[in-house]
Design an enzyme around this catalytic site. Structure first.
Site, PDB file in Angstrom:
ATOM      1  N   ARG A 222       0.842  -1.189   0.000  1.00 21.93           N
ATOM      2  CA  ARG A 222       0.000   0.000   0.000  1.00 21.93           C
ATOM      3  C   ARG A 222       0.880   1.244   0.000  1.00 21.93           C
ATOM      4  NH1 ARG A 222      -3.642  -2.564  -1.586  1.00 21.93           N
ATOM      5  NH2 ARG A 222      -5.628  -2.994  -0.600  1.00 21.93           N
ATOM      6  N   HIS A 270      -1.582   0.643  -9.706  1.00 19.09           N
ATOM      7  CA  HIS A 270      -2.265  -0.304  -8.806  1.00 19.09           C
ATOM      8  C   HIS A 270      -2.903  -1.451  -9.610  1.00 19.09           C
ATOM      9  CE1 HIS A 270      -4.356  -0.726  -4.642  1.00 19.09           C
ATOM     10  NE2 HIS A 270      -4.228  -1.915  -5.212  1.00 19.09           N
TER      11      HIS A 270
HETATM   12  P1  NDP Z   1      -2.052 -11.591   4.577  1.00 17.96           P
HETATM   13  O1  NDP Z   1      -2.860 -10.959   5.656  1.00 17.96           O
HETATM   14  O2  NDP Z   1      -2.336 -12.996   4.163  1.00 17.96           O
HETATM   15  O3  NDP Z   1      -0.496 -11.544   4.992  1.00 17.96           O
HETATM   16  C1  NDP Z   1       0.088 -10.469   5.640  1.00 17.96           C
HETATM   17  C2  NDP Z   1       1.554 -10.792   5.935  1.00 17.96           C
HETATM   18  O4  NDP Z   1       2.167  -9.639   6.517  1.00 17.96           O
HETATM   19  C3  NDP Z   1       1.713 -11.929   6.941  1.00 17.96           C
HETATM   20  O5  NDP Z   1       2.837 -12.706   6.614  1.00 17.96           O
HETATM   21  C4  NDP Z   1       1.969 -11.183   8.253  1.00 17.96           C
HETATM   22  O6  NDP Z   1       2.728 -11.918   9.210  1.00 17.96           O
HETATM   23  C5  NDP Z   1       2.777 -10.004   7.747  1.00 17.96           C
HETATM   24  N1  NDP Z   1       2.713  -8.879   8.688  1.00 17.96           N
HETATM   25  C6  NDP Z   1       1.633  -8.133   9.042  1.00 17.96           C
HETATM   26  N2  NDP Z   1       1.991  -7.209   9.947  1.00 17.96           N
HETATM   27  C7  NDP Z   1       3.298  -7.380  10.173  1.00 17.96           C
HETATM   28  C8  NDP Z   1       4.240  -6.726  11.016  1.00 17.96           C
HETATM   29  N3  NDP Z   1       3.910  -5.716  11.826  1.00 17.96           N
HETATM   30  N4  NDP Z   1       5.525  -7.168  11.001  1.00 17.96           N
HETATM   31  C9  NDP Z   1       5.891  -8.214  10.203  1.00 17.96           C
HETATM   32  N5  NDP Z   1       5.045  -8.865   9.379  1.00 17.96           N
HETATM   33  C10 NDP Z   1       3.768  -8.448   9.369  1.00 17.96           C
HETATM   34  O7  NDP Z   1      -2.154 -10.619   3.335  1.00 17.96           O
HETATM   35  P2  NDP Z   1      -2.077 -10.963   1.759  1.00 17.96           P
HETATM   36  O8  NDP Z   1      -0.825 -11.712   1.526  1.00 17.96           O
HETATM   37  O9  NDP Z   1      -3.338 -11.534   1.286  1.00 17.96           O
HETATM   38  O10 NDP Z   1      -1.990  -9.478   1.150  1.00 17.96           O
HETATM   39  C11 NDP Z   1      -0.976  -8.573   1.554  1.00 17.96           C
HETATM   40  C12 NDP Z   1      -1.275  -7.178   1.043  1.00 17.96           C
HETATM   41  O11 NDP Z   1      -1.043  -7.098  -0.364  1.00 17.96           O
HETATM   42  C13 NDP Z   1      -2.717  -6.700   1.176  1.00 17.96           C
HETATM   43  O12 NDP Z   1      -3.005  -6.278   2.492  1.00 17.96           O
HETATM   44  C14 NDP Z   1      -2.755  -5.536   0.195  1.00 17.96           C
HETATM   45  O13 NDP Z   1      -2.362  -4.359   0.862  1.00 17.96           O
HETATM   46  C15 NDP Z   1      -1.694  -5.918  -0.835  1.00 17.96           C
HETATM   47  N6  NDP Z   1      -2.303  -6.200  -2.146  1.00 17.96           N
HETATM   48  C16 NDP Z   1      -1.949  -5.402  -3.205  1.00 17.96           C
HETATM   49  C17 NDP Z   1      -2.464  -5.622  -4.442  1.00 17.96           C
HETATM   50  C18 NDP Z   1      -2.023  -4.813  -5.609  1.00 17.96           C
HETATM   51  O14 NDP Z   1      -2.606  -4.943  -6.705  1.00 17.96           O
HETATM   52  N7  NDP Z   1      -1.023  -3.955  -5.461  1.00 17.96           N
HETATM   53  C19 NDP Z   1      -3.443  -6.697  -4.702  1.00 17.96           C
HETATM   54  C20 NDP Z   1      -3.725  -7.502  -3.527  1.00 17.96           C
HETATM   55  C21 NDP Z   1      -3.171  -7.245  -2.296  1.00 17.96           C
HETATM   56  P3  NDP Z   1       2.168 -13.320   9.814  1.00 17.96           P
HETATM   57  O15 NDP Z   1       2.181 -14.295   8.656  1.00 17.96           O
HETATM   58  O16 NDP Z   1       3.143 -13.689  10.855  1.00 17.96           O
HETATM   59  O17 NDP Z   1       0.778 -13.018  10.302  1.00 17.96           O
HETATM   60  C1  OXD Z   2      -6.493  -5.546  -2.951  1.00 16.81           C
HETATM   61  C2  OXD Z   2      -5.999  -4.607  -3.926  1.00 16.81           C
HETATM   62  O1  OXD Z   2      -6.279  -5.340  -1.752  1.00 16.81           O
HETATM   63  O2  OXD Z   2      -6.561  -4.527  -5.029  1.00 16.81           O
HETATM   64  O3  OXD Z   2      -7.104  -6.561  -3.356  1.00 16.81           O
HETATM   65  O4  OXD Z   2      -5.017  -3.898  -3.668  1.00 16.81           O
END
Ligand code: NDP
Ligand code: OXD
Length: 307
Positions: A222, A270
């Site tokens: 993000r 995006h």
């Molecule tokens: P998940 O919730 O499955 O995974 C989040 C990961 O981040 C986990 O490994 C978690 O650790 C880690 N994490 C969260 N907070 C912390 C912290 N404070 N310190 C260290 N690690 C942390 O999310 P997704 O994989 O499904 O998606 C991730 C992000 O990708 C979404 O939130 C979105 O913002 C972005 N996204 C962007 C898109 C784009 O087109 N640009 C499309 C889709 C998503 P743990 O495993 O230990 O819980």
């Molecule tokens: C999502 C994105 O969070 O589009 O799915 O970024």
């Protein structure tokens, strides 16, 4: 029981049709044609106005129309009784894997550079970049899929998350104290974190100062993860030396934003991984029926953790 699509800045008609294709008996309303608010118990949201979800007294589920849920937690007045869900699917993981791998290969092979040379009529062969060490910040559903994809292509991959991970071929770092060790030797630092109070501005001058010279930053998490002013300063020092950015604090990126014309910043709007409307509709309807029939919901968000 009624489902509301509440996405003020998106055209919702495709989604409404896709939901009906999955279940023709659904009672669907599309904001702002909400009808009787008391009917609504399931709301699909993207960037709803803060406070507005309290106008639905029977609301049971807030479903994100995306993987990210920061747009929901931006609302300080969420109804406390509602469960929050999000999208998790293989298409999102596959697209992101290709986007990250493609971006890394583009940089290593200098493909965009050669396109710029072509435009200037310049013949200038250069060495392919050798760096293959990737650090993924975030090893969730998407980050793990990206890690496995990159490992299969022969990259050396480490990852950083809150909890330790056991993934074949991946060096796992976890917790705040391990962040420096995770990024220190990386040729590419890739942000795939969710945006939470703990991860806001995580891509700042303190992190950049730990990078090795010539490292490349890729942010597909993000815009709020990145301190934009710090990146501009850090690019002068070559740590990172290049940034590929798919997400921004303000989207669309304002016309006068310095990133547009920065020689070391490459932008995409995006699109790293786009929600597939039919796949989303299938999940949303399944969860709607889970709610109706008192079954556990899929892909629940942990409200305490904020992701
Ligand atoms: P998940 O919730 O499955 O995974 C989040 C990961 O981040 C986990 O490994 C978690 O650790 C880690 N994490 C969260 N907070 C912390 C912290 N404070 N310190 C260290 N690690 C942390 O999310 P997704 O994989 O499904 O998606 C991730 C992000 O990708 C979404 O939130 C979105 O913002 C972005 N996204 C962007 C898109 C784009 O087109 N640009 C499309 C889709 C998503 P743990 O495993 O230990 O819980
Ligand atoms: C999502 C994105 O969070 O589009 O799915 O970024």
């Amino acid at each position: 029981m009624t489902l509301l699509i509440f996405m003020p800045d998106r055209d919702s008609s495709d989604l409404a049709q896709a939901l009906i294709r999955v279940d023709s008996e659904l009672d669907i309303r599309i904001w702002p044609d909400v009808g009787d608010r008391d009917d609504i118990d399931y709301i699909i949201v993207w960037n709803h106005p803060p406070g507005s979800l309290n106008e639905y007294p029977g609301l049971r589920v807030i479903a994100s129309y995306g993987a990210g849920v920061d747009h929901i937690f931006n609302d300080p007045a969420l109804p406390s009784q509602a469960i929050i869900t999000r999208l998790v699917d293989d298409a999102l993981k596959g697209q992101m894997s290709e986007y990250i791998a493609g971006t890394i290969l583009n940089h290593r092979l200098r493909l965009t550079e050669y396109r710029e040379f072509q435009a200037a009529g310049v013949w200038s062969p250069k060495e392919t970049r050798r760096g293959k060490r990737i650090c993924l910040l975030g090893l969730g559903h998407i980050g793990q899929a990206v890690a496995e994809y990159l490992i299969r292509t022969g990259m050396t991959v480490c990852g950083w998350s809150q909890s330790p991970k056991d993934i074949d071929g991946l060096e796992s770092f976890h917790g705040d104290k391990a962040l420096e060790a995770a990024v220190r030797n990386a040729d590419y630092v890739v942000c795939l974190l969710p945006l939470t109070p703990d991860t806001k501005n995580i891509l700042d001058i303190s992190l950049f100062s730990k990078l090795k010279k010539g490292a490349c930053l890729i942010n597909a998490g993000r815009g709020g993860h990145l301190n934009e002013g710090d990146l501009l300063d850090a690019l002068y020092q070559g740590k990172p030396d290049t940034a590929f950015l798919d997400v921004f604090r303000t989207e669309p990126l304002p016309d006068d934003h310095p990133f547009w014309r920065h020689p070391k910043i490459y932008l995409t709007p995006h699109i790293a991984s786009l929600t597939d409307v039919d796949k989303a509709a299938a999940q949303l309807v399944e969860n709607y029926h889970n709610m109706k029939n008192g079954r556990p919901l899929n892909n629940r968000v942990n409200i305490q953790k904020g992701y």
